[in-house]
Design a protein around this motif. Structure first.
Motif, PDB file in Angstrom:
ATOM      1  N   PHE A 188      24.864 -21.573  45.496  1.00 37.94           N
ATOM      2  CA  PHE A 188      24.254 -21.673  44.165  1.00 37.94           C
ATOM      3  C   PHE A 188      23.339 -20.473  43.897  1.00 37.94           C
ATOM      4  O   PHE A 188      23.391 -19.866  42.830  1.00 37.94           O
ATOM      5  CB  PHE A 188      23.444 -22.975  44.128  1.00 37.94           C
ATOM      6  CG  PHE A 188      23.438 -23.623  42.794  1.00 37.94           C
ATOM      7  CD1 PHE A 188      24.618 -24.113  42.231  1.00 37.94           C
ATOM      8  CD2 PHE A 188      22.259 -23.767  42.087  1.00 37.94           C
ATOM      9  CE1 PHE A 188      24.611 -24.719  40.995  1.00 37.94           C
ATOM     10  CE2 PHE A 188      22.252 -24.373  40.846  1.00 37.94           C
ATOM     11  CZ  PHE A 188      23.425 -24.850  40.308  1.00 37.94           C
ATOM     12  N   MET A 236      25.334 -17.284  43.359  1.00 38.43           N
ATOM     13  CA  MET A 236      26.001 -17.315  42.051  1.00 38.43           C
ATOM     14  C   MET A 236      25.000 -17.030  40.918  1.00 38.43           C
ATOM     15  O   MET A 236      25.262 -16.216  40.032  1.00 38.43           O
ATOM     16  CB  MET A 236      26.651 -18.682  41.851  1.00 38.43           C
ATOM     17  CG  MET A 236      27.511 -18.802  40.639  1.00 38.43           C
ATOM     18  SD  MET A 236      27.930 -20.524  40.326  1.00 38.43           S
ATOM     19  CE  MET A 236      26.382 -21.192  39.779  1.00 38.43           C
ATOM     20  N   VAL A 237      23.856 -17.678  40.971  1.00 41.53           N
ATOM     21  CA  VAL A 237      22.850 -17.482  39.921  1.00 41.53           C
ATOM     22  C   VAL A 237      22.329 -16.046  39.937  1.00 41.53           C
ATOM     23  O   VAL A 237      22.150 -15.425  38.882  1.00 41.53           O
ATOM     24  CB  VAL A 237      21.673 -18.500  40.076  1.00 41.53           C
ATOM     25  CG1 VAL A 237      20.541 -18.180  39.106  1.00 41.53           C
ATOM     26  CG2 VAL A 237      22.183 -19.916  39.841  1.00 41.53           C
ATOM     27  N   LEU A 249      24.969 -13.906  38.252  1.00 42.28           N
ATOM     28  CA  LEU A 249      25.093 -14.116  36.798  1.00 42.28           C
ATOM     29  C   LEU A 249      23.832 -13.661  36.048  1.00 42.28           C
ATOM     30  O   LEU A 249      23.923 -13.082  34.974  1.00 42.28           O
ATOM     31  CB  LEU A 249      25.370 -15.595  36.509  1.00 42.28           C
ATOM     32  CG  LEU A 249      26.746 -16.113  36.969  1.00 42.28           C
ATOM     33  CD1 LEU A 249      26.834 -17.622  36.806  1.00 42.28           C
ATOM     34  CD2 LEU A 249      27.871 -15.424  36.198  1.00 42.28           C
ATOM     35  N   ALA A 250      22.659 -13.934  36.624  1.00 45.86           N
ATOM     36  CA  ALA A 250      21.413 -13.627  35.900  1.00 45.86           C
ATOM     37  C   ALA A 250      20.953 -12.185  36.114  1.00 45.86           C
ATOM     38  O   ALA A 250      20.386 -11.578  35.217  1.00 45.86           O
ATOM     39  CB  ALA A 250      20.310 -14.593  36.336  1.00 45.86           C
ATOM     40  N   LEU A 251      21.162 -11.644  37.312  1.00 47.71           N
ATOM     41  CA  LEU A 251      20.687 -10.285  37.599  1.00 47.71           C
ATOM     42  C   LEU A 251      21.880  -9.336  37.701  1.00 47.71           C
ATOM     43  O   LEU A 251      22.329  -8.819  36.696  1.00 47.71           O
ATOM     44  CB  LEU A 251      19.857 -10.269  38.896  1.00 47.71           C
ATOM     45  CG  LEU A 251      18.373 -10.667  38.799  1.00 47.71           C
ATOM     46  CD1 LEU A 251      17.621  -9.788  37.819  1.00 47.71           C
ATOM     47  CD2 LEU A 251      18.157 -12.123  38.504  1.00 47.71           C
ATOM     48  N   PHE A 285      17.171 -26.431  35.815  1.00 42.95           N
ATOM     49  CA  PHE A 285      18.237 -25.431  35.913  1.00 42.95           C
ATOM     50  C   PHE A 285      18.860 -25.171  34.544  1.00 42.95           C
ATOM     51  O   PHE A 285      19.107 -24.017  34.173  1.00 42.95           O
ATOM     52  CB  PHE A 285      19.293 -25.892  36.922  1.00 42.95           C
ATOM     53  CG  PHE A 285      20.405 -24.897  37.091  1.00 42.95           C
ATOM     54  CD1 PHE A 285      20.171 -23.665  37.687  1.00 42.95           C
ATOM     55  CD2 PHE A 285      21.679 -25.177  36.643  1.00 42.95           C
ATOM     56  CE1 PHE A 285      21.191 -22.735  37.833  1.00 42.95           C
ATOM     57  CE2 PHE A 285      22.707 -24.258  36.787  1.00 42.95           C
ATOM     58  CZ  PHE A 285      22.459 -23.037  37.377  1.00 42.95           C
ATOM     59  N   VAL A 321      17.486 -17.633  30.422  1.00 44.59           N
ATOM     60  CA  VAL A 321      18.084 -16.417  31.003  1.00 44.59           C
ATOM     61  C   VAL A 321      19.146 -15.869  30.046  1.00 44.59           C
ATOM     62  O   VAL A 321      19.234 -14.656  29.819  1.00 44.59           O
ATOM     63  CB  VAL A 321      18.684 -16.698  32.409  1.00 44.59           C
ATOM     64  CG1 VAL A 321      19.596 -15.560  32.853  1.00 44.59           C
ATOM     65  CG2 VAL A 321      17.574 -16.894  33.435  1.00 44.59           C
ATOM     66  N   ARG A 372      19.163 -12.199  28.494  1.00 45.13           N
ATOM     67  CA  ARG A 372      20.307 -11.301  28.731  1.00 45.13           C
ATOM     68  C   ARG A 372      20.956 -10.861  27.417  1.00 45.13           C
ATOM     69  O   ARG A 372      21.355  -9.719  27.269  1.00 45.13           O
ATOM     70  CB  ARG A 372      21.362 -11.970  29.624  1.00 45.13           C
ATOM     71  CG  ARG A 372      20.942 -12.222  31.056  1.00 45.13           C
ATOM     72  CD  ARG A 372      20.690 -10.942  31.836  1.00 45.13           C
ATOM     73  NE  ARG A 372      21.827 -10.068  31.864  1.00 45.13           N
ATOM     74  CZ  ARG A 372      22.501  -9.710  32.960  1.00 45.13           C
ATOM     75  NH1 ARG A 372      22.132 -10.198  34.115  1.00 45.13           N
ATOM     76  NH2 ARG A 372      23.500  -8.882  32.910  1.00 45.13           N
TER      77      ARG A 372
END
Lengths: 312, 54
Positions: free
Chosen positions: A115, A118-119, A122-124, B39, B46, B50
């Motif tokens: 997890f 994956m995050v 996707l986020a960074l 979450f 986020v 983005r």
């Protein structure tokens, strides 16, 4: 059947129902104290990196590093549940106490690790995510499964896993790597042996009982004392390298100089101590090593703060 | 009868265990709910950040 499977069989037969598990037991699986150092050095990597990063994304990067480290810690506790039950330092962990069932701890660790990677991706960015996955994989497969029970150099090579966070933090901001984060990696890499061997010196009986070939068990205390001194000198040189390449200013340089001197004094005192009186200086060296890393990376953060402030 | 020999504590302990188990499970479920909601909120913000950057 191997010794490991025999011990595991006994431990699992004795383990009470998993319904005993509390939220605090799952939290303990994350190795929160180790996580603190990992998070702090990862955060320092983010602050040391050049370029803008939105504070929310910085927080997500830190969260991912923390959760991934926790996940790796849970998998480590799952794999080491047989020796954890034997050692005094670890026998109160959730699995040996029967508070959490072993497969549950494994699933918990794997889910958190996947997890967080994956995050992070996707986020960074996927470079930071790949480094995070590499760090976790290194800790679980190279250190825990392969090296820990086989060689006295387990924490020298395996220690690389704990040195990844500043590189991950840097990559989260820049999307790549450079010489600077590699130097931060090198500092933690060289710091790990004196840190763990100081602990192993006063826990040698425990490690021997569990069959873990830590350096004092495999090569004796005298050899360990020498190696601690040697690695402390290497670590001190590595800690000065950011000053040498102009990455940091006088705040970091002065702090690193003082901290290096204090660590070298600890290591020298430990080296000069007779085997029968090792416990106190070994405990002091271990305690100081934690303070050293926190203070060194705090100095790095303070030193880089004016540069970083203009980006946020 | 055997049941007559049981103390009140013995009779209550399965109930108490059941209540404790129920309470622990409820706390775990609430913590899991909080994590999942956090979450979702995190992913939402986020995404906003983005999209703003792009």
């Amino acid at each position: 059947m191997s010794d490991r499977s025999l011990t595991l069989g006994v431990n699992e037969a004795l383990a009470p129902e998993a319904s005993e598990a509390r939220v605090s037991d799952y939290f303990a699986l994350l190795k929160p104290r180790v996580m603190t150092l990992v998070v702090f050095t990862g955060f320092a990597g983010i602050l040391a990196a050049p370029g803008p990063l939105h504070p929310l994304l910085a927080a997500v990067a830190v969260l991912c590093i923390a959760v991934a480290a926790g996940g790796a810690g849970a998998i480590n506790m799952w794999y080491d549940r047989d020796i954890d039950a034997i050692m005094r330092r670890t026998k109160s962990r959730p699995i040996p106490r029967g508070r959490v069932e072993a497969p549950e701890a494994l699933s918990f660790g794997v889910v958190l690790s996947l997890f967080s990677v994956m995050v992070m991706g996707l986020a960074l960015n996927w470079t930071a995510a790949a480094l995070l996955a590499l760090a976790n994989g290194f800790y679980v497969f190279v250190y825990t499964v392969w090296l820990k029970r086989r060689t006295s150099q387990n924490i020298v090579i395996g220690g690389a896993a704990g040195a990844f966070p500043p590189m991950i933090g840097w990559a989260a901001v820049t999307g790549g790597l450079a010489l600077e984060p590699l130097l931060l990696f090198l500092i933690i890499f060289a710091w790990t042996p004196p840190h763990f061997w100081a602990l192993a010196l006063y826990r040698a009986t425990d490690y021997a009982k569990a069959g873990v070939p830590m350096l004092p068990v495999a090569s004796g205390t005298r050899h360990t004392q020498k190696q601690i001194l040697l690695y402390t000198v290497l670590m001190a040189a590595a800690a000065m390298s950011p000053v040498a390449i102009g990455m940091t200013g006088w705040i970091y340089g002065l702090s690193a100089g003082v901290l290096n001197l204090l660590f070298l004094i600890c290591a020298w005192r430990l080296y000069r101590t007779e085997e029968s009186e090792l416990e106190k200086p070994a405990r002091q060296t271990f305690g100081f090593s934690i303070l050293y890393l926190f203070a060194l990376f705090a100095a790095l953060i303070v030193d880089r703060a004016p540069t970083v402030g203009s980006f946020w | 009868m055997a049941m007559d020999d049981q103390s009140p504590d013995d009779e209550q302990s399965p109930d108490r265990d059941g209540r404790n188990l129920h309470r622990r499970k409820r706390v775990q479920n609430f913590v899991l709910l909080a994590v999942l909601v956090s979450f979702v909120v995190l992913v939402y913000f986020v995404s906003i950040v983005r999209m703003g950057a792009d």
